[in-house]
Write a protein that holds these residues in place. Structure first.
Motif, PDB file in Angstrom:
ATOM      1  N   CYS A  57       0.835  -1.205   0.000  1.00 23.67           N
ATOM      2  CA  CYS A  57       0.000   0.000   0.000  1.00 23.67           C
ATOM      3  C   CYS A  57       0.869   1.253   0.000  1.00 23.67           C
ATOM      4  O   CYS A  57       0.532   2.245  -0.650  1.00 23.67           O
ATOM      5  N   LEU A  58       1.990   1.215   0.710  1.00 21.16           N
ATOM      6  CA  LEU A  58       2.905   2.353   0.705  1.00 21.16           C
ATOM      7  C   LEU A  58       3.456   2.586  -0.699  1.00 21.16           C
ATOM      8  O   LEU A  58       3.531   3.732  -1.159  1.00 21.16           O
ATOM      9  N   LEU A  59       3.829   1.505  -1.386  1.00 21.91           N
ATOM     10  CA  LEU A  59       4.313   1.631  -2.763  1.00 21.91           C
ATOM     11  C   LEU A  59       3.242   2.223  -3.679  1.00 21.91           C
ATOM     12  O   LEU A  59       3.533   3.073  -4.523  1.00 21.91           O
ATOM     13  N   MET A  60       2.014   1.774  -3.493  1.00 16.69           N
ATOM     14  CA  MET A  60       0.933   2.304  -4.326  1.00 16.69           C
ATOM     15  C   MET A  60       0.645   3.760  -3.986  1.00 16.69           C
ATOM     16  O   MET A  60       0.311   4.545  -4.874  1.00 16.69           O
ATOM     17  N   ALA A  61       0.794   4.140  -2.717  1.00 18.49           N
ATOM     18  CA  ALA A  61       0.585   5.539  -2.337  1.00 18.49           C
ATOM     19  C   ALA A  61       1.638   6.429  -2.983  1.00 18.49           C
ATOM     20  O   ALA A  61       1.331   7.531  -3.452  1.00 18.49           O
ATOM     21  N   GLU A  62       2.869   5.953  -3.012  1.00 17.87           N
ATOM     22  CA  GLU A  62       3.936   6.738  -3.628  1.00 17.87           C
ATOM     23  C   GLU A  62       3.723   6.896  -5.129  1.00 17.87           C
ATOM     24  O   GLU A  62       4.114   7.898  -5.716  1.00 17.87           O
ATOM     25  N   ALA A  63       3.069   5.902  -5.750  1.00 12.93           N
ATOM     26  CA  ALA A  63       2.820   5.955  -7.187  1.00 12.93           C
ATOM     27  C   ALA A  63       1.462   6.565  -7.527  1.00 12.93           C
ATOM     28  O   ALA A  63       1.126   6.692  -8.700  1.00 12.93           O
ATOM     29  N   ALA A  64       0.704   6.951  -6.507  1.00 11.55           N
ATOM     30  CA  ALA A  64      -0.657   7.452  -6.739  1.00 11.55           C
ATOM     31  C   ALA A  64      -0.635   8.767  -7.499  1.00 11.55           C
ATOM     32  O   ALA A  64       0.271   9.588  -7.345  1.00 11.55           O
ATOM     33  N   GLN A  65      -1.661   8.931  -8.301  1.00 16.27           N
ATOM     34  CA  GLN A  65      -1.794  10.156  -9.079  1.00 16.27           C
ATOM     35  C   GLN A  65      -2.940  10.955  -8.480  1.00 16.27           C
ATOM     36  O   GLN A  65      -4.081  10.751  -8.798  1.00 16.27           O
ATOM     37  N   GLY A  66      -2.622  11.837  -7.583  1.00 12.42           N
ATOM     38  CA  GLY A  66      -3.635  12.675  -6.958  1.00 12.42           C
ATOM     39  C   GLY A  66      -3.716  12.423  -5.463  1.00 12.42           C
ATOM     40  O   GLY A  66      -3.396  11.346  -4.962  1.00 12.42           O
ATOM     41  N   GLU A  67      -4.150  13.451  -4.756  1.00 13.16           N
ATOM     42  CA  GLU A  67      -4.216  13.373  -3.297  1.00 13.16           C
ATOM     43  C   GLU A  67      -5.264  12.393  -2.787  1.00 13.16           C
ATOM     44  O   GLU A  67      -5.009  11.685  -1.812  1.00 13.16           O
ATOM     45  N   PRO A  68      -6.465  12.297  -3.388  1.00 10.69           N
ATOM     46  CA  PRO A  68      -7.443  11.327  -2.874  1.00 10.69           C
ATOM     47  C   PRO A  68      -6.924   9.883  -2.934  1.00 10.69           C
ATOM     48  O   PRO A  68      -7.101   9.123  -1.986  1.00 10.69           O
ATOM     49  N   ALA A  69      -6.281   9.521  -4.018  1.00 11.51           N
ATOM     50  CA  ALA A  69      -5.742   8.158  -4.132  1.00 11.51           C
ATOM     51  C   ALA A  69      -4.614   7.950  -3.126  1.00 11.51           C
ATOM     52  O   ALA A  69      -4.527   6.898  -2.491  1.00 11.51           O
ATOM     53  N   TYR A  70      -3.763   8.957  -2.973  1.00 14.22           N
ATOM     54  CA  TYR A  70      -2.665   8.868  -2.007  1.00 14.22           C
ATOM     55  C   TYR A  70      -3.222   8.647  -0.597  1.00 14.22           C
ATOM     56  O   TYR A  70      -2.767   7.769   0.135  1.00 14.22           O
ATOM     57  N   ASN A  71      -4.217   9.455  -0.224  1.00 15.41           N
ATOM     58  CA  ASN A  71      -4.811   9.327   1.117  1.00 15.41           C
ATOM     59  C   ASN A  71      -5.469   7.969   1.310  1.00 15.41           C
ATOM     60  O   ASN A  71      -5.382   7.376   2.395  1.00 15.41           O
ATOM     61  N   ARG A  72      -6.113   7.464   0.268  1.00 18.19           N
ATOM     62  CA  ARG A  72      -6.771   6.158   0.365  1.00 18.19           C
ATOM     63  C   ARG A  72      -5.747   5.060   0.631  1.00 18.19           C
ATOM     64  O   ARG A  72      -5.945   4.212   1.496  1.00 18.19           O
TER      65      ARG A  72
END
Length: 106
Positions: A57-72
């Protein structure tokens, strides 16, 4: 007649292309960078698997495109870590009560 042969060929190649795309997508999902390797999971403790999911999940947060996805993904990471801690407690790996912090009085 040539038009009929080309039409059939077009449909066959179209279905082959769709089938290939589905197979490739399935392979990406099943063997992507965020999937835990089930072969190595057999000897792992459940709490370690939960920590591995949190790391994913941390890896996916770092690769997220946008704040809502990062927060999720960060909330998912926190949830997996909480599950790992609870599982470690259930397995007897740690005490149910954290030792109290000692404060030095002045």
């Amino acid at each position: 007649m040539i038009l009929d042969i080309l039409t059939v060929l077009f449909f066959v190649l179209g279905f082959a292309l769709i089938w290939w795309m589905l197979v490739e997508r399935r392979r990406d999902v099943l063997h992507g960078p965020y999937v835990t390797n089930l072969g190595t999971a057999r000897g792992m403790k459940q709490s370690d698997l939960y920590r591995k999911n949190a790391e994913n999940c941390l890896l996916m947060a770092e690769a997220a495109q946008g704040e809502p996805a990062y927060n999720r993904y960060k909330r998912m990471e926190a949830a997996w870590l909480a599950l790992a801690e609870e599982q470690a407690w259930l397995d007897g790996e740690r005490s149910p009560v954290d030792p109290p912090e000692t404060t030095t009085g002045k």
